[in-house]
Motif scaffolding. Structure first.
Motif, PDB file in Angstrom:
ATOM      1  N   THR A 534       0.681  -1.552  -0.351  1.00  0.00           N
ATOM      2  CA  THR A 534       0.260  -0.309   0.095  1.00  0.00           C
ATOM      3  C   THR A 534       0.403   1.430  -0.364  1.00  0.00           C
ATOM      4  O   THR A 534       1.918   1.323  -0.406  1.00  0.00           O
ATOM      5  CB  THR A 534      -0.889  -0.092   1.034  1.00  0.00           C
ATOM      6  OG1 THR A 534      -0.326  -0.129   1.800  1.00  0.00           O
ATOM      7  CG2 THR A 534      -1.748  -1.314   1.049  1.00  0.00           C
ATOM      8  N   GLN A 535       0.686   1.977   0.832  1.00  0.00           N
ATOM      9  CA  GLN A 535       0.921   4.025   0.614  1.00  0.00           C
ATOM     10  C   GLN A 535       2.705   3.469   1.356  1.00  0.00           C
ATOM     11  O   GLN A 535       3.203   4.657   1.100  1.00  0.00           O
ATOM     12  CB  GLN A 535       0.074   5.174   0.644  1.00  0.00           C
ATOM     13  CG  GLN A 535      -0.754   4.672   1.651  1.00  0.00           C
ATOM     14  CD  GLN A 535      -1.294   6.248   2.191  1.00  0.00           C
ATOM     15  OE1 GLN A 535      -1.487   7.130   1.175  1.00  0.00           O
ATOM     16  NE2 GLN A 535      -2.204   6.194   3.065  1.00  0.00           N
ATOM     17  N   MET A 536       2.612   2.548   2.391  1.00  0.00           N
ATOM     18  CA  MET A 536       3.512   2.622   3.049  1.00  0.00           C
ATOM     19  C   MET A 536       4.755   2.413   2.531  1.00  0.00           C
ATOM     20  O   MET A 536       5.361   2.556   2.530  1.00  0.00           O
ATOM     21  CB  MET A 536       3.790   1.272   4.231  1.00  0.00           C
ATOM     22  CG  MET A 536       1.815   1.464   5.350  1.00  0.00           C
ATOM     23  SD  MET A 536       2.002  -0.258   6.638  1.00  0.00           S
ATOM     24  CE  MET A 536       3.993   0.468   6.882  1.00  0.00           C
ATOM     25  N   ILE A 537       4.867   1.985   1.394  1.00  0.00           N
ATOM     26  CA  ILE A 537       5.753   1.140   0.720  1.00  0.00           C
ATOM     27  C   ILE A 537       6.346   2.758  -0.727  1.00  0.00           C
ATOM     28  O   ILE A 537       7.073   2.013  -1.475  1.00  0.00           O
ATOM     29  CB  ILE A 537       5.916  -0.282  -0.258  1.00  0.00           C
ATOM     30  CG1 ILE A 537       7.155  -0.723  -0.669  1.00  0.00           C
ATOM     31  CG2 ILE A 537       4.839  -0.191  -1.602  1.00  0.00           C
ATOM     32  CD1 ILE A 537       8.124  -0.852   0.697  1.00  0.00           C
ATOM     33  N   ALA A 538       4.988   3.225  -0.602  1.00  0.00           N
ATOM     34  CA  ALA A 538       5.512   4.197  -1.616  1.00  0.00           C
ATOM     35  C   ALA A 538       6.344   5.351  -2.422  1.00  0.00           C
ATOM     36  O   ALA A 538       6.743   6.352  -2.784  1.00  0.00           O
ATOM     37  CB  ALA A 538       3.807   4.641  -1.907  1.00  0.00           C
ATOM     38  N   LYS A 539       6.946   6.214  -0.922  1.00  0.00           N
ATOM     39  CA  LYS A 539       7.588   7.385  -0.282  1.00  0.00           C
ATOM     40  C   LYS A 539       8.769   6.964   0.416  1.00  0.00           C
ATOM     41  O   LYS A 539       8.268   6.001   1.077  1.00  0.00           O
ATOM     42  CB  LYS A 539       7.034   8.008   0.218  1.00  0.00           C
ATOM     43  CG  LYS A 539       5.695   7.730   0.904  1.00  0.00           C
ATOM     44  CD  LYS A 539       4.740   8.665   1.972  1.00  0.00           C
ATOM     45  CE  LYS A 539       4.234   8.050   2.671  1.00  0.00           C
ATOM     46  NZ  LYS A 539       2.873   8.943   2.472  1.00  0.00           N
ATOM     47  N   GLY A 540      10.496   7.738   0.111  1.00  0.00           N
ATOM     48  CA  GLY A 540      10.567   7.253   1.151  1.00  0.00           C
ATOM     49  C   GLY A 540      11.956   6.283   1.032  1.00  0.00           C
ATOM     50  O   GLY A 540      12.971   6.222   1.359  1.00  0.00           O
ATOM     51  N   HIS A 541      11.627   4.766  -0.179  1.00  0.00           N
ATOM     52  CA  HIS A 541      11.830   3.970   0.254  1.00  0.00           C
ATOM     53  C   HIS A 541      13.002   3.666  -0.930  1.00  0.00           C
ATOM     54  O   HIS A 541      12.498   3.850  -2.132  1.00  0.00           O
ATOM     55  CB  HIS A 541      11.140   2.558   0.707  1.00  0.00           C
ATOM     56  CG  HIS A 541      10.375   2.973   2.195  1.00  0.00           C
ATOM     57  ND1 HIS A 541      11.081   2.895   3.033  1.00  0.00           N
ATOM     58  CD2 HIS A 541       8.981   2.723   2.106  1.00  0.00           C
ATOM     59  CE1 HIS A 541      10.550   2.534   3.946  1.00  0.00           C
ATOM     60  NE2 HIS A 541       9.190   2.934   3.055  1.00  0.00           N
ATOM     61  N   ASP A 542      14.325   3.080  -1.042  1.00  0.00           N
ATOM     62  CA  ASP A 542      15.586   3.053  -1.997  1.00  0.00           C
ATOM     63  C   ASP A 542      15.492   1.530  -1.977  1.00  0.00           C
ATOM     64  O   ASP A 542      16.146   0.705  -1.287  1.00  0.00           O
ATOM     65  CB  ASP A 542      16.544   3.784  -1.789  1.00  0.00           C
ATOM     66  CG  ASP A 542      17.155   4.010  -3.068  1.00  0.00           C
ATOM     67  OD1 ASP A 542      17.290   3.160  -4.142  1.00  0.00           O
ATOM     68  OD2 ASP A 542      18.830   4.334  -2.363  1.00  0.00           O
ATOM     69  N   PHE A 543      15.328   1.109  -3.313  1.00  0.00           N
ATOM     70  CA  PHE A 543      15.692  -0.497  -3.738  1.00  0.00           C
ATOM     71  C   PHE A 543      16.321  -0.421  -4.862  1.00  0.00           C
ATOM     72  O   PHE A 543      15.056  -0.349  -5.610  1.00  0.00           O
ATOM     73  CB  PHE A 543      14.071  -1.074  -3.543  1.00  0.00           C
ATOM     74  CG  PHE A 543      13.145  -0.913  -2.809  1.00  0.00           C
ATOM     75  CD1 PHE A 543      13.452  -1.475  -0.968  1.00  0.00           C
ATOM     76  CD2 PHE A 543      12.174  -0.698  -2.630  1.00  0.00           C
ATOM     77  CE1 PHE A 543      12.401  -1.471  -0.115  1.00  0.00           C
ATOM     78  CE2 PHE A 543      10.859  -0.474  -1.329  1.00  0.00           C
ATOM     79  CZ  PHE A 543      12.171  -0.990  -0.499  1.00  0.00           C
TER      80      PHE A 543
END
Length: 723
Positions: A534-543
């Motif tokens: 969900t939007q929990m994974i949509a921002k600020g993370h770098d994969f």
């Protein structure tokens, strides 16, 4: 007789007078223990009046003056008065709820860390101190840059207590201020800055020492965090403090790791509601004493006293999580802008998708726009965005053949993919195919969401839970059908289609059961093939290995009655699209939609935030919605909807609205019943903020005086939700 005026956390719009022993001192900003009815409460002294309107015989004495925490300074009290006035909440509630719970309780504070003092940068304009203990201490402190308190304390217990009291008095009079441990401020840069980053850094750094608001508009992966780190390094070398706000608790571990790597010797305070009471209190105390050079936290951290504040940063400034939805309903971003102006320091509002309010301020010249239009990593490009027309390519179990083929290609190349659907659970509705029954919440006007992992039906509004019935409770039919899909159903579909793929689901349900930080680290290390989130994974993370993003069920926001829905959808899709191709590989984003020609999707494909924002601002102006107007909502809830509507109707007649302020008719909420309370609201609009504030102040006073006991009500200034 000494009088102190005390703020208490009680639902009354007033302060309370207490007497203080002649030998005691309790300047504004000091916590005290006072009797209140049959209770003993911790309050905060906000005034030392010469007189009182209350019969002296009825005034109760202060039981105890608490000296275990720093005296809250005048600028912090001024911030509290502003928030209380602007958001129309009692000053007592504003002051006390802005403190960590431990400082509002009678419990002792955690063991005090080492305290440091230094002479005030701007000493008070008052007569010189007379010879004695205070002047001796001031001279000893002024002779050094920073001195530890324990080095100033004599051995004899009574003298130690007297010296501590004198130091607190010097601090309250602003002769001295908290200092920081003169440890190292070594900065370890992550990588050399690109020319655009150098230009942005130079522009913002030139404003250190004065109020200057910046909108840092950088595409995803453009290196905004690296700009933050270089600015903070400059602030730390000056012996000052930086405050960094993030919208969600889930983003703090990643940023904390970056900050601790960049500043291995700096004192960093973390502040958010997920911390245990002792840890949060200790972090607050380090910040308030000036010991922490970096304060990192969610919106509540903007309420922390910071004696050496020199820089404020709001990351993902567009995020709705910066708005508080209960009690003091403040915006953390807007409070940060006020505080930066108050302190005379620059503030950086960083985002890839600015809020329309912030972008409008930039167009009006109130904020300075600085941009990072390209990704920072060598060879990294913005992802290709394309739509799949569901009218021509029907979906099967939620997936079109095009998206399935793209997932297969990434699996074959050993690359990662993300399937984004902003709905958790298995299915949003459970229905009976025979009689049409649908599982609804008995406490809310909402459907129960089916969760398959533990076979429960849950209300995502009030938390009600029920087991999934074996048969229809209305007709007995055992053929119950799950309609729609959430993250659990998507995960099930992908597991059947790709049985050998490593799937990881990230939503609020999985975050409760396992460490989110360790899960994210495993993904970054290549421990997953397909992410479902969900939007929990949509921002600020770098994969680094993620090259494909598939978006499901985005169209629902296009037909929403909420005028902010389009803005939020564009921001969410831009953010989730930004997870793809952040290194050398070309990223791709596939959006399944029935409206491939919609202007929002066309702007998304062009990565054209500016064009989308200007069109949205024009629509808002034509329709009379913020930011072209200012809004407030009076909201009421009661056991009966008629009582809530009656209260709102009567409230609209309490104070005559001045010219330029419009009150609309009361209406029920979209979700009318929540947790067995019927809800309604009344909207207020004005193109003049002063006119709106003047009306709200008079109205709020009248509401406190006339509100009936069978209705709960509150004013929400600058509301962002209308459900």
């Amino acid at each position: 007789m000494k009088i102190v005026r005390v703020a208490l956390d009680v639902p009354l719009p007033r302060l309370f007078d207490y007497t203080l022993g002649e030998a005691c001192s309790a300047p504004p900003g000091v916590r005290v223990v006072v009797p209140f009815g049959t209770r003993r409460l911790v309050g905060l002294v906000v005034e030392n009046p010469d007189t009182t309107d209350i019969d002296p015989a009825k005034i109760k004495p202060v039981e105890r003056v608490l000296e275990d925490a720093p005296t809250l300074p005048g600028d912090w009290l001024a911030l509290m008065r502003f928030l209380s006035s602007y958001y129309q909440r009692p000053l007592g509630e504003t002051v006390m709820t802005s403190l960590p719970p431990r400082l509002r309780s009678l419990k002792p504070l955690p063991r005090e860390d080492r305290v440091f003092w230094r002479a005030a940068v701007r000493p008070p304009e008052s007569p010189p101190l007379k010879p004695g203990r205070k002047r001796d201490l001031l001279e000893r402190i002024a002779s050094r840059d920073v001195v530890a308190e324990d080095l100033l304390l004599p051995e004899e217990p009574k003298e130690r207590t007297a010296t501590r009291t004198a130091l607190r008095a010097l601090a309250a009079a602003e002769w001295i201020e908290p200092g920081s441990d003169p440890g190292g401020v070594r900065f370890v840069a992550g990588h050399p800055l690109t020319p655009p980053q150098e230009a942005v850094l130079g522009t913002i750094a030139a404003a250190l020492g004065r109020f200057s608001p910046f909108l840092l508009h950088g595409v995803t992966g453009s290196g905004k965090t690296e700009i933050y780190l270089h600015l903070i390094a400059e602030v730390l070398h000056q012996g000052r403090q930086a405050l960094v706000l993030v919208p969600e608790i889930g983003l703090t571990p990643q940023l904390e790791a970056r900050f601790r790597s960049a500043f291995p010797e700096a004192v960093i305070s973390l502040l958010h509601s997920g911390l245990d009471e002792t840890t949060r209190t200790s972090g607050w105390l380090r910040a308030a004493r000036g010991e922490a050079g970096i304060v990192l936290g969610t919106r509540l951290s903007v309420l922390t006293p910071l004696p050496r504040l020199a820089l404020m940063i709001v990351d993902e400034e567009h995020d709705s999580s910066f708005k508080q939805h209960e009690g003091l309903r403040y915006s953390g971003r807007d409070a940060a802008v006020f505080r930066a102006r108050q302190a005379g320091v620059p503030i950086v509002l960083g985002t890839a998708t600015p809020s329309l309010e912030t972008y409008a301020n930039t167009l009006a010249g109130r904020y300075t726009l600085v941009e990072l239009p390209d990704r920072a990593s060598p060879g990294a490009r913005m992802p290709l965005v394309r739509t799949v027309d569901l009218r021509k390519e029907p979906e099967v179990h939620g997936f079109t053949p095009s998206l399935i083929a793209a997932l297969e290609a990434r699996l074959a190349r050993g690359e990662q993919s993300l399937v984004f659907i902003n709905r958790r659970g298995y299915a949003p509705v459970l229905t009976c195919t025979a009689c049409g029954w649908a599982a609804g919440c008995t406490r809310c006007t909402a459907r129960l969401v089916m969760h398959s992992t533990d076979r429960r039906l849950r209300c995502h509004h009030c938390g009600l839970e029920e087991p999934i019935p074996r048969a229809c409770p209305q007709c007995g039919n055992v053929d119950l059908h799950a309609q729609g899909r959430g993250t659990q159903r998507v995960e099930e579909t992908l597991a059947q289609r790709f049985p050998k793929a490593r799937l990881v689901r990230i939503d609020r349900d999985t975050a409760r059961r396992k460490s989110l930080a360790s899960t994210l680290e495993s993904i970054r290390d290549g421990g997953a093939d397909i992410l479902i989130g969900t939007q929990m994974i949509a921002k600020g993370h770098d994969f680094p290995g993620l090259t494909l993003v598939g978006v499901l069920n985005a169209d629902s926001a296009l037909v929403s009655t909420d005028y902010r829905a389009g803005e939020r959808l564009f921001a969410t899709l831009m953010q989730v699209a930004g997870r793809a191709g952040r290194r050398g590989q070309q990223g791709e984003v596939i959006v399944q939609t029935q409206y491939p020609g919609h202007p929002l999707y066309l702007a998304l494909a062009r990565h054209d935030y500016a064009g989308f924002a200007r069109s949205q601002l024009a629509e808002r102006e034509a329709a009379g919605f913020p930011p072209s107007v200012f809004e407030a909502a009076l909201r009421a809830e009661s056991a009966k909807l008629a009582d809530a509507l009656k209260f709102l109707k009567e409230a609209s007649e309490l104070v005559e609205a001045p010219e330029g302020v419009t009150l609309y008719d009361p209406v029920p909420h979209v979700i009318t019943r929540r947790a067995n309370m019927e809800r309604a609201q009344l909207l207020v609009q004005s193109r003049s903020r002063p006119a709106m504030q003047g009306f709200l102040q008079a109205w709020n006073e009248a509401l406190f005086e006339h509100a009936p006991g069978n209705v709960r009500w509150h004013l929400d200034v600058d509301p962002i939700d209308f459900d």
